[in-house]
Design a protein around this motif. Structure first.
Motif, PDB file in Angstrom:
ATOM      1  N   ILE A 280     -28.653  56.831  31.468  1.00  0.00           N
ATOM      2  CA  ILE A 280     -29.513  57.170  32.604  1.00  0.00           C
ATOM      3  C   ILE A 280     -30.331  55.924  32.893  1.00  0.00           C
ATOM      4  CG2 ILE A 280     -31.369  58.626  33.492  1.00  0.00           C
ATOM      5  CD1 ILE A 280     -30.412  60.858  31.640  1.00  0.00           C
ATOM      6  N   LEU A 281     -30.000  55.255  33.998  1.00  0.00           N
ATOM      7  CA  LEU A 281     -30.657  54.005  34.385  1.00  0.00           C
ATOM      8  C   LEU A 281     -31.656  54.302  35.496  1.00  0.00           C
ATOM      9  CD1 LEU A 281     -30.723  50.865  34.068  1.00  0.00           C
ATOM     10  CD2 LEU A 281     -29.041  50.772  35.930  1.00  0.00           C
ATOM     11  N   GLY A 282     -32.938  54.165  35.201  1.00  0.00           N
ATOM     12  CA  GLY A 282     -33.972  54.428  36.192  1.00  0.00           C
ATOM     13  C   GLY A 282     -34.176  53.252  37.121  1.00  0.00           C
ATOM     14  N   PHE A 283     -34.581  53.546  38.356  1.00  0.00           N
ATOM     15  CA  PHE A 283     -34.942  52.505  39.316  1.00  0.00           C
ATOM     16  C   PHE A 283     -36.346  52.801  39.822  1.00  0.00           C
ATOM     17  CE2 PHE A 283     -30.906  50.616  39.207  1.00  0.00           C
ATOM     18  CZ  PHE A 283     -30.952  49.427  39.935  1.00  0.00           C
ATOM     19  N   ALA A 284     -37.268  51.863  39.551  1.00  0.00           N
ATOM     20  CA  ALA A 284     -38.664  52.023  39.938  1.00  0.00           C
ATOM     21  C   ALA A 284     -39.031  50.990  40.995  1.00  0.00           C
ATOM     22  CB  ALA A 284     -39.567  51.871  38.718  1.00  0.00           C
ATOM     23  N   GLY A 285     -40.110  51.262  41.722  1.00  0.00           N
ATOM     24  CA  GLY A 285     -40.594  50.331  42.740  1.00  0.00           C
ATOM     25  C   GLY A 285     -41.421  51.085  43.761  1.00  0.00           C
ATOM     26  N   ILE A 417     -25.368  58.792  41.437  1.00  0.00           N
ATOM     27  CA  ILE A 417     -26.617  58.180  41.887  1.00  0.00           C
ATOM     28  C   ILE A 417     -27.519  59.291  42.413  1.00  0.00           C
ATOM     29  CG2 ILE A 417     -27.661  56.503  43.466  1.00  0.00           C
ATOM     30  CD1 ILE A 417     -24.677  55.309  43.616  1.00  0.00           C
ATOM     31  N   LEU A 418     -28.681  59.458  41.808  1.00  0.00           N
ATOM     32  CA  LEU A 418     -29.628  60.507  42.199  1.00  0.00           C
ATOM     33  C   LEU A 418     -30.864  59.839  42.785  1.00  0.00           C
ATOM     34  CD1 LEU A 418     -29.405  62.639  38.917  1.00  0.00           C
ATOM     35  CD2 LEU A 418     -28.383  63.225  41.106  1.00  0.00           C
ATOM     36  N   ASP A 419     -31.086  60.027  44.086  1.00  0.00           N
ATOM     37  CA  ASP A 419     -32.225  59.419  44.770  1.00  0.00           C
ATOM     38  C   ASP A 419     -33.335  60.461  44.888  1.00  0.00           C
ATOM     39  OD1 ASP A 419     -33.879  57.802  46.223  1.00  0.00           O
ATOM     40  OD2 ASP A 419     -32.419  57.283  47.761  1.00  0.00           O
ATOM     41  N   GLU A 420     -34.434  60.250  44.165  1.00  0.00           N
ATOM     42  CA  GLU A 420     -35.564  61.193  44.092  1.00  0.00           C
ATOM     43  C   GLU A 420     -35.058  62.614  43.777  1.00  0.00           C
ATOM     44  OE1 GLU A 420     -38.489  60.133  43.967  1.00  0.00           O
ATOM     45  OE2 GLU A 420     -38.595  58.266  45.101  1.00  0.00           O
ATOM     46  N   PRO A 421     -34.419  62.808  42.623  1.00  0.00           N
ATOM     47  CA  PRO A 421     -33.743  64.086  42.352  1.00  0.00           C
ATOM     48  C   PRO A 421     -34.648  65.293  42.225  1.00  0.00           C
ATOM     49  CG  PRO A 421     -33.779  62.719  40.381  1.00  0.00           C
ATOM     50  CD  PRO A 421     -34.264  61.856  41.510  1.00  0.00           C
ATOM     51  N   GLN A 443     -21.774  63.656  28.339  1.00  0.00           N
ATOM     52  CA  GLN A 443     -20.329  63.750  28.584  1.00  0.00           C
ATOM     53  C   GLN A 443     -19.725  62.415  29.030  1.00  0.00           C
ATOM     54  OE1 GLN A 443     -20.102  66.948  31.486  1.00  0.00           O
ATOM     55  NE2 GLN A 443     -21.316  68.290  30.154  1.00  0.00           N
ATOM     56  N   GLY A 444     -20.577  61.365  29.089  1.00  0.00           N
ATOM     57  CA  GLY A 444     -20.074  60.033  29.411  1.00  0.00           C
ATOM     58  C   GLY A 444     -20.313  59.581  30.830  1.00  0.00           C
ATOM     59  N   MET A 445     -20.917  60.434  31.668  1.00  0.00           N
ATOM     60  CA  MET A 445     -21.190  60.010  33.040  1.00  0.00           C
ATOM     61  C   MET A 445     -22.354  59.031  33.047  1.00  0.00           C
ATOM     62  SD  MET A 445     -21.782  62.245  36.499  1.00  0.00           S
ATOM     63  CE  MET A 445     -20.040  62.431  36.840  1.00  0.00           C
ATOM     64  N   ALA A 446     -22.256  57.995  33.869  1.00  0.00           N
ATOM     65  CA  ALA A 446     -23.358  57.049  34.060  1.00  0.00           C
ATOM     66  C   ALA A 446     -24.212  57.532  35.222  1.00  0.00           C
ATOM     67  CB  ALA A 446     -22.810  55.657  34.342  1.00  0.00           C
ATOM     68  N   ILE A 447     -25.523  57.599  35.019  1.00  0.00           N
ATOM     69  CA  ILE A 447     -26.428  58.160  36.024  1.00  0.00           C
ATOM     70  C   ILE A 447     -27.466  57.122  36.429  1.00  0.00           C
ATOM     71  CG2 ILE A 447     -28.226  59.896  36.443  1.00  0.00           C
ATOM     72  CD1 ILE A 447     -26.651  61.774  34.628  1.00  0.00           C
ATOM     73  N   VAL A 448     -27.624  56.959  37.736  1.00  0.00           N
ATOM     74  CA  VAL A 448     -28.714  56.148  38.288  1.00  0.00           C
ATOM     75  C   VAL A 448     -29.753  57.118  38.834  1.00  0.00           C
ATOM     76  CG1 VAL A 448     -29.401  54.535  40.099  1.00  0.00           C
ATOM     77  CG2 VAL A 448     -27.240  54.182  38.867  1.00  0.00           C
ATOM     78  N   MET A 449     -31.013  56.955  38.413  1.00  0.00           N
ATOM     79  CA  MET A 449     -32.088  57.816  38.906  1.00  0.00           C
ATOM     80  C   MET A 449     -33.138  56.956  39.610  1.00  0.00           C
ATOM     81  SD  MET A 449     -34.671  60.446  36.897  1.00  0.00           S
ATOM     82  CE  MET A 449     -35.215  59.191  35.743  1.00  0.00           C
ATOM     83  N   ILE A 450     -33.164  57.042  40.938  1.00  0.00           N
ATOM     84  CA  ILE A 450     -34.203  56.375  41.720  1.00  0.00           C
ATOM     85  C   ILE A 450     -35.367  57.356  41.820  1.00  0.00           C
ATOM     86  CG2 ILE A 450     -34.773  55.344  43.949  1.00  0.00           C
ATOM     87  CD1 ILE A 450     -31.684  55.052  44.383  1.00  0.00           C
ATOM     88  N   SER A 451     -36.545  56.943  41.373  1.00  0.00           N
ATOM     89  CA  SER A 451     -37.655  57.891  41.358  1.00  0.00           C
ATOM     90  C   SER A 451     -38.985  57.190  41.596  1.00  0.00           C
ATOM     91  CB  SER A 451     -37.705  58.636  40.017  1.00  0.00           C
ATOM     92  OG  SER A 451     -38.835  59.486  39.977  1.00  0.00           O
ATOM     93  N   SER A 452     -39.889  57.900  42.275  1.00  0.00           N
ATOM     94  CA  SER A 452     -41.257  57.421  42.465  1.00  0.00           C
ATOM     95  C   SER A 452     -42.193  58.045  41.441  1.00  0.00           C
ATOM     96  CB  SER A 452     -41.737  57.763  43.882  1.00  0.00           C
ATOM     97  OG  SER A 452     -40.892  57.160  44.834  1.00  0.00           O
TER      98      SER A 452
END
Length: 496
Positions: A280-285, A417-421, A443-452
């Motif tokens: 689970i790779l978070g994206f902050a900004g 890719i989950l944008d503000e999930p 289960q091996g899925m790669a997840i991107v989480m863009i969150s504020s």
């Protein structure tokens, strides 16, 4: 503080549903009173009764100790009640001044003196410290500025009770600070504010008291000093949440996606990171940092100008979302209501619309298989629906989000890719979405989480990529994650 508003024993029933069952709410002059509850707890119905949109079946509404009858929006306005909805109710192609005085124009012989109106509006804007010209078109303002204009509008017609519904859901941290300053100024004018928010971290900063509803019933009112997050969650759901954040999986070292110096020629200037299997790779900004635009470029929604994107060791460039989906990538968009759901369509339609080709065989549509797959993902997501033919707009925000996640899981099996999930969903639905993310990563899925929301980034991410002004300014490992480090990188001025 004097008692400004009392709602006593309010009942409201719809066919087959008792939405409000003897609900109570009190508001003092100069107070911010938070109203909490899961989606479906009755918050919106109660506010619509107060605002004259629904007529209550039973109960009393008292303002300054006197009983009032509110049968319409106009009745509410005459009694000094204004509701600032999550979706702002203004006209973007009219000026700020025209929006402020919409419905209360001062006309002489049917002619409005626009100069005089603009001057009055400018005085109001100046009093609130809003550095904008009253003649500017409303649509040219940021969401935060539009929200401030709506507050000015409410005050202009003498509102003494203002309801704010999820006022910070689309604001940056800086804009939230400005809103909170405005709220403090309203309190000094003895205006009472009912504040609805799913962001529990805001309550300590802004609220004086909090009332909790559950299943259409009044549960409790607490002073904010005695309202811990754990206590409020327990009151909202009727039980303890054993684990709010579910993060048990550890990512592998296998890199699936690698991005080097990505640029879209607009908001994305230079972004580099890698994404690993089961991560689970978070994206902050801050708002405007270019996080959403980065993944729109990768996903084929916008054009890449320069840089390199590698999937499984092979350089790729998607020219359309269909190509990204064929490669096993899905994107759950930020704005669920505008570009996520088909509001008038069923849960089944919304779940399968992106993958109808899966159900075609020899030019025949396999309806049985579509129904079976829809039910499978309703069950997997633990989505609360009466049937798969239920119209999606009648679901709570959290359940709508689960349907959209299910849709993309039908289409993607490698990267999600989950944008503000969790934007605009209640505390229980948030916890359930975190659990879904954890299970998918396991289960091996790669997840991107863009969150504020920094707490969810810190608690759910294996690593966090931080962006500022279209540039990736740093990547923090899980053991480095704290709010101060993230905000330092998010406010960094990249080299010109």
């Amino acid at each position: 503080m004097s008692m400004l508003l009392q709602m006593k024993d309010v009942c409201k029933e719809f066919p087959g549903v008792k939405a409000l069952d003897n609900v109570q709410l009190e508001l003092r002059a100069g107070e911010v009173h938070a109203l909490l509850g899961e989606n479906g707890a009755g918050k919106s119905t109660l506010i619509k009764v107060l605002g004259g949109i629904y007529a209550m079946d039973q109960g009393q509404i008292l303002i300054d100790g006197k009983e009032v009858q509110i049968h319409s929006v106009e009745d509410a306005r005459k009694n000094g009640i204004s509701i600032i909805h999550q979706e702002l109710m203004m006209v973007p192609h009219l000026s700020i001044a025209e929006n402020i005085f919409l419905g209360q124009e001062n006309a002489k012989n049917g002619i409005i003196n626009l100069k005089k109106q603009e001057l009055r509006a400018q005085n109001l804007l100046d009093n609130f410290g809003l550095d904008v010209d009253a003649g500017t078109l409303l649509g040219e303002l940021t969401i935060a500025q539009q929200q401030m204009v709506e507050i000015v509008r409410a005050v202009s017609f003498g509102a003494k009770i203002i309801v704010m519904d999820e006022p910070t859901s689309s604001l940056s941290n800086k804009e939230v600070d400005i809103l909170f300053e405005t709220v403090e100024n309203l309190k000094k004018k003895n205006i009472g504010i009912i504040y609805i928010s799913h962001r529990m971290s805001e309550l300590d900063v802004i609220a004086d008291r909090v009332t909790v509803l559950r299943d259409g019933k009044y549960i409790a009112t607490l002073d904010i000093a005695e309202a811990s997050k754990e206590k409020l969650v327990s009151l909202m759901v009727g039980r303890e949440l054993s684990s709010y954040y579910t993060k048990t999986n550890t990512a592998s070292d296998e890199v699936i996606l690698e991005v080097e110096n990505l640029c879209d020629g607009k908001r994305v200037k230079s972004v580099s990171f890698d994404l690993r299997k089961g991560e689970i790779l978070g994206f902050a900004g801050l708002v405007g940092a270019g996080r959403t635009e980065t993944f729109q470029s990768i996903f084929g929604l916008s054009k890449k100008v320069s840089g390199k994107v590698t999937l499984d060791g092979k350089e790729i460039e998607f020219h359309s979302p269909i190509q990204a989906m064929e490669a096993g990538i899905g994107l759950v968009p930020e704005d669920r209501k505008k570009i996520g759901i088909f509001p008038a369509q069923s849960v089944r339609f919304n779940m399968t619309i992106g993958v109808l080709g899966q159900f075609l065989k020899n030019l025949r549509f396999d309806r049985k298989r579509e129904i079976a797959m829809t039910q499978e993902y309703i069950d997997k997501m633990e989505t609360k629906v009466s049937s798969m033919e239920q119209v999606i707009s009648s679901l709570s925000g959290g359940n709508q989000q689960k349907v959209i996640i299910g849709r993309w899981l039908l289409a993607a099996n490698r990267i999600l890719i989950l944008d503000e999930p969790t934007r605009g969903v209640d505390v229980v639905a948030k916890s359930e979405i975190y659990e879904i993310m954890n299970n998918l990563a396991a289960q091996g899925m790669a997840i991107v989480m863009i969150s504020s929301e920094l707490p969810e980034l810190i608690n759910m991410s294996d690593r966090v990529v931080v962006m500022s002004h279209g540039v990736s300014t740093g990547i923090l490992q899980r053991d480095e994650l704290d709010q101060e480090k993230i905000m330092m990188l998010a406010t960094m001025e990249p080299d010109a």
